[in-house]
Design a protein around this motif. Structure first.
Motif, mmCIF file in Angstrom:
data_model
loop_
_atom_site.group_PDB
_atom_site.id
_atom_site.type_symbol
_atom_site.label_atom_id
_atom_site.label_comp_id
_atom_site.label_asym_id
_atom_site.label_seq_id
_atom_site.Cartn_x
_atom_site.Cartn_y
_atom_site.Cartn_z
ATOM 1 N N SER A 49 29.181 31.655 31.316
ATOM 2 C CA SER A 49 30.366 32.418 31.714
ATOM 3 C C SER A 49 31.572 32.038 30.877
ATOM 4 O O SER A 49 32.321 32.901 30.397
ATOM 5 C CB SER A 49 30.661 32.178 33.204
ATOM 6 O OG SER A 49 31.772 32.956 33.617
ATOM 7 N N LYS A 50 31.757 30.739 30.657
ATOM 8 C CA LYS A 50 32.874 30.277 29.831
ATOM 9 C C LYS A 50 32.748 30.777 28.398
ATOM 10 O O LYS A 50 33.735 31.150 27.765
ATOM 11 C CB LYS A 50 32.948 28.751 29.850
ATOM 12 C CG LYS A 50 33.693 28.160 31.031
ATOM 13 C CD LYS A 50 35.153 28.561 30.978
ATOM 14 C CE LYS A 50 35.910 28.038 32.178
ATOM 15 N NZ LYS A 50 37.315 28.535 32.185
ATOM 16 N N ALA A 51 31.534 30.776 27.878
ATOM 17 C CA ALA A 51 31.310 31.217 26.504
ATOM 18 C C ALA A 51 31.630 32.695 26.328
ATOM 19 O O ALA A 51 32.342 33.082 25.393
ATOM 20 C CB ALA A 51 29.866 30.934 26.104
ATOM 21 N N LEU A 52 31.120 33.528 27.226
ATOM 22 C CA LEU A 52 31.331 34.967 27.097
ATOM 23 C C LEU A 52 32.777 35.360 27.398
ATOM 24 O O LEU A 52 33.370 36.176 26.683
ATOM 25 C CB LEU A 52 30.359 35.712 28.012
ATOM 26 C CG LEU A 52 28.877 35.544 27.647
ATOM 27 C CD1 LEU A 52 27.984 36.188 28.692
ATOM 28 C CD2 LEU A 52 28.584 36.117 26.269
ATOM 29 N N HIS A 53 33.351 34.774 28.441
ATOM 30 C CA HIS A 53 34.757 35.059 28.739
ATOM 31 C C HIS A 53 35.670 34.526 27.627
ATOM 32 O O HIS A 53 36.681 35.139 27.288
ATOM 33 C CB HIS A 53 35.167 34.437 30.080
ATOM 34 C CG HIS A 53 34.746 35.231 31.270
ATOM 35 N ND1 HIS A 53 33.599 34.949 31.988
ATOM 36 C CD2 HIS A 53 35.315 36.302 31.881
ATOM 37 C CE1 HIS A 53 33.488 35.807 32.985
ATOM 38 N NE2 HIS A 53 34.507 36.646 32.947
ATOM 39 N N GLY A 54 35.306 33.365 27.079
ATOM 40 C CA GLY A 54 36.100 32.791 26.012
ATOM 41 C C GLY A 54 36.148 33.704 24.798
ATOM 42 O O GLY A 54 37.208 33.909 24.200
ATOM 43 N N TRP A 55 34.993 34.272 24.433
ATOM 44 C CA TRP A 55 34.962 35.206 23.302
ATOM 45 C C TRP A 55 35.842 36.416 23.597
ATOM 46 O O TRP A 55 36.606 36.866 22.727
ATOM 47 C CB TRP A 55 33.527 35.653 23.038
ATOM 48 C CG TRP A 55 33.402 36.521 21.808
ATOM 49 C CD1 TRP A 55 33.045 36.121 20.557
ATOM 50 C CD2 TRP A 55 33.642 37.937 21.720
ATOM 51 N NE1 TRP A 55 33.048 37.192 19.688
ATOM 52 C CE2 TRP A 55 33.420 38.323 20.371
ATOM 53 C CE3 TRP A 55 34.035 38.919 22.640
ATOM 54 C CZ2 TRP A 55 33.563 39.638 19.940
ATOM 55 C CZ3 TRP A 55 34.191 40.229 22.201
ATOM 56 C CH2 TRP A 55 33.951 40.583 20.868
ATOM 57 N N LEU A 56 35.731 36.966 24.796
ATOM 58 C CA LEU A 56 36.502 38.160 25.153
ATOM 59 C C LEU A 56 38.006 37.922 25.010
ATOM 60 O O LEU A 56 38.737 38.765 24.482
ATOM 61 C CB LEU A 56 36.175 38.574 26.595
ATOM 62 C CG LEU A 56 34.777 39.150 26.832
ATOM 63 C CD1 LEU A 56 34.471 39.235 28.323
ATOM 64 C CD2 LEU A 56 34.646 40.529 26.182
#
Length: 219
Positions: A98-105
Motif C-alpha cells: 500500500s505504501k509503495a503504490l500510494h507513494g508512487w501516486l
C-alpha cells in the motif's frame, strides 16, 4: 489473500515487541529498512507492470509466499547470529504494498503537475491529493485491524478506503479530459495502480469474510 497477510503478527508477538532490547539508534536503523522495502516493491512492480498477474508475481519476488521459510544464511552461526528484529507493522506485506503504490501516486502526481502547473486548477489537485491521503490512511488502519485479528474492523476500513479510491478515480477523469500529455500519461499509469490497490483490498476482504465465517461455524 495469503500473500498479503503472511507476516501479520505471527504467534501474537506484541509482548516481545515492547521488550525488544533495541536502543534508539538501532530502531532508527531498522526503520530505514521500511523505505528500502517500499522502494524494492516499487522497482519490481514497475518491471512487471505489463503482466496481468503482476500482483502475485511481485509478492513472489518480495518473498511473501505463505508457508515457505526463508533459506538460512550461510553466514549465520551460533557465535555470529544477528538478533532477531521484533515484529512491527512495517514488515506487513499489506503495509509495504500500500505504501509503495500510494507513494508512487503522490510522487509522480507532484512531478507531472509541476510540468503543467497552469493546466490543473488548485482545487482539483488538492481534492485528488486528499483522496489519496485518505486511502493511504484507511489502508494503514486496516493493517492495524488485521494485526489485532479484528477482521470485521479491517473490512470496515477497506470500505472507507474504497470510497477514497473511487473519489480519486473521479478526479482522474477530469484530468484526462484536459488532454495534456504529461497529465494524461500520469492518469494512464495511476489508474493501473489504483485498481491494483483495490484488487489487493478486495482479496484481503474476501479472506477476512471467509475467516469470520469459519469462526461463526465453529461457534
Amino acid at each position: 489473500m495469503g500473500n498479503y497477510e503472511s507476516d501479520a503478527n505471527p504467534n501474537n508477538e506484541w509482548e516481545d515487541s515492547w521488550d525488544s532490547g533495541l536502543n534508539e539508534f538501532s530502531w532508527e536503523k531498522y526503520l530505514r529498512t521500511e523505505t528500502d522495502q517500499v522502494k524494492k516493491y516499487q522497482a519490481i512492480y514497475s518491471k512487471l507492470i505489463r503482466s496481468s498477474n503482476r500482483l502475485d508475481e511481485v509478492a513472489l519476488y518480495m518473498g511473501w509466499q505463505p508457508n515457505i521459510e526463508a533459506p538460512e544464511s550461510e553466514d549465520s552461526s551460533a557465535g555470529n547470529q544477528v538478533p532477531e528484529v521484533p515484529y512491527t507493522l512495517h514488515r506487513h506485506p499489506l503495509f509495504v504494498s500500500s505504501k509503495a503504490l500510494h507513494g508512487w501516486l503522490t510522487e509522480q502526481w507532484m512531478r507531472r503537475v509541476s510540468l503543467s502547473p497552469e493546466a490543473v486548477d488548485a482545487a482539483s489537485a488538492l481534492s485528488y491529493q486528499i483522496s489519496l491521503n485518505e486511502s493511504d490512511y484507511y489502508g494503514l488502519l486496516a493493517v492495524t485491524a488485521l494485526d489485532m485479528d479484528d477482521f470485521a474492523l479491517a473490512i470496515a476500513y477497506f470500505k472507507r478506503g474504497m470510497s477514497s479510491l473511487n473519489a480519486a478515480l473521479s478526479e482522474l477523469k477530469k484530468f484526462e479530459a484536459l488532454n495534456i500529455e504529461p497529465v494524461s500519461l500520469y492518469v494512464k499509469h495511476a489508474r493501473i495502480r489504483i485498481f491494483d490497490i483495490r484488487e489487493i483490498w478486495l482479496r484481503v476482504t474476501s479472506d477476512c469474510r471467509a475467516t469470520i465465517a469459519r469462526g461463526s461455524d465453529d461457534d
